[in-house]
Design an enzyme around this catalytic site. Sequence first.
Site, PDB file in Angstrom:
ATOM      1  N   CYS A   1       0.902  -1.290   0.191  1.00  0.00           N
ATOM      2  CA  CYS A   1       0.147  -0.052   0.006  1.00  0.00           C
ATOM      3  C   CYS A   1       1.024   1.057  -0.055  1.00  0.00           C
ATOM      4  CB  CYS A   1      -0.809   0.002   1.367  1.00  0.00           C
ATOM      5  SG  CYS A   1      -1.942   1.654   1.436  1.00  0.00           S
TER       6      CYS A   1
ATOM      7  N   ASN B   1     -23.517 -17.017  14.524  1.00  0.00           N
ATOM      8  CA  ASN B   1     -22.380 -17.664  13.601  1.00  0.00           C
ATOM      9  C   ASN B   1     -21.856 -18.828  14.205  1.00  0.00           C
ATOM     10  OD1 ASN B   1     -20.375 -16.978  11.741  1.00  0.00           O
ATOM     11  ND2 ASN B   1     -18.982 -17.006  13.573  1.00  0.00           N
TER      12      ASN B   1
ATOM     13  N   ASP C   1     -17.335 -17.171  22.627  1.00  0.00           N
ATOM     14  CA  ASP C   1     -16.586 -16.198  21.807  1.00  0.00           C
ATOM     15  C   ASP C   1     -16.875 -14.761  22.195  1.00  0.00           C
ATOM     16  OD1 ASP C   1     -15.844 -15.173  19.454  1.00  0.00           O
ATOM     17  OD2 ASP C   1     -17.475 -15.291  18.222  1.00  0.00           O
TER      18      ASP C   1
ATOM     19  N   ASN D   1     -26.808 -10.683  30.699  1.00  0.00           N
ATOM     20  CA  ASN D   1     -25.517  -9.999  30.926  1.00  0.00           C
ATOM     21  C   ASN D   1     -24.514 -10.784  31.210  1.00  0.00           C
ATOM     22  OD1 ASN D   1     -23.296  -8.333  31.316  1.00  0.00           O
ATOM     23  ND2 ASN D   1     -24.530  -7.030  32.766  1.00  0.00           N
TER      24      ASN D   1
ATOM     25  N   CYS E   1     -10.406 -12.625  20.686  1.00  0.00           N
ATOM     26  CA  CYS E   1      -9.775 -11.579  19.934  1.00  0.00           C
ATOM     27  C   CYS E   1      -8.828 -10.649  20.719  1.00  0.00           C
ATOM     28  CB  CYS E   1     -10.953 -10.880  19.131  1.00  0.00           C
ATOM     29  SG  CYS E   1     -12.204 -10.006  20.454  1.00  0.00           S
TER      30      CYS E   1
END
Length: 465
Positions: free
Chosen positions: A93, A323, A388, A367, A421
């Site tokens: 880039c 998902n 997840d 929650n 993540c």
Amino acid sequence: MSEAVPTSARKSRNAPVAPGPAPVLEIESLDMEARGVGRTITEDGEPGKVIFVEGALPGERVTYSSFRRKPSYEQATVVDILRPSVMRTKPKCAFFGTCGGCSMQHLDMRAQVAVKQRVLEDNLWHLAKLRAETMFAPIHGPSWGYRYRARLTVRNVAKKGGVLVGFHEKKSSYVADMTSCEVLPPHVSAMLVPLRRLVEGLSIRDRMPQIELAVGSEVTALVLRVLEPINADDEALLRAFADEHKVQFWLQPKGPDTVAPFYPLDVSLDYTLPEFGIRMPFKPTDFTQVNHQINRVLVGRALRLLAPSRDDRVLDLFCGIGNFTLPLARLSREVMGIEGSDTLTTRALANARENGVDGHTTFACRNLFEVTGDDIRALGAFDKFLIDPPREGALAVSKALAEIAQSGEGPLPKRIVYVSCNPSTLARDAGLLVHEAGYRLKGAGVVNMFPNTSHVESIALFERD
């Protein structure tokens, strides 16, 4: 009379001195932000400050210029590369280094994955004193054109000659003056300049701070954050742009709940999981994985690790729009998905009906950051968990499982697959699951969901006798 120089600064031969030549540093490793890490050596031969150098790679000898100095470390940028690394490659880039969207384009892709694997292993060891019994082969895919979701900032900048549309500059609130993007799908990259021209023609060019994009199987949606209503001329421009570029515009006048389609109205977003025969409709502001190709591989890996059977009850925590829940429903007796958002829970239920698996699924809104052992017990017995969570991790869930294990009151899943993540919160939660809940860390590995960035996605398998 000159000021006295601190002893530590006098002794460090690599400490920045102005004026004079830039100091030299040997780079030993990369940190989680893809900065080269080295350490100065004092005149006495003792370790000095840690220096974090943007743009430097392990094994390189560089000169650097510090822009932030603290007692124990400095932050710096590369001045010259005296000895380049064999891992160094030419960024694809033209805006790399200025744009903050990517941080690793100068590093060979295989080396990027290796660095992320090491970050995962280091976090597990340093934060939880854990080593996985097996390190899984990394999950990776296309390096370019993979980013199917993005949030672009819009700024009308007279000094730049008009409207800018793009990511922020690195560590800055300024918008990068970018006319293309290698990590966006090619058709989206090609729209960046036309988008500038579109916004310049709108009456609210100074009242549109953001464009959020989401790419589906058949259409690309652009969500315009509008701080004032658009007029009839604006509407005509948006319709013409949508027809020319085959996109769908949505408008967001206030919070996320105000997002609504504008034009055209006869199309919808979705992505697919072909291995499981799943079509997943979604709205552009729903959470979905950025990289659809890697997501397909990730879902397949997660389900093979979890190994659900027709006799299993499976609990999917932080289930989003389904998902993992929907593919699990193809293979399990029953799956329960729990999500903290009413909107996403409703969407997950609709997706289950769309795919004909609603007879095997139930959904609830809870929650999960405040869940307790009693809450988990109240759900009943589950054979397996899939977790997840967002970057904050699943601390409350992990503590709840540890409490159940230590009390001996209540069933625990025999197997957990944890998709993360954030390697530091994964390590924290893994420590609880292993040291307090009695699980073994059977395996872990990286998922290169965001090539050319320092973002580390990972997957881990826990088992309990």
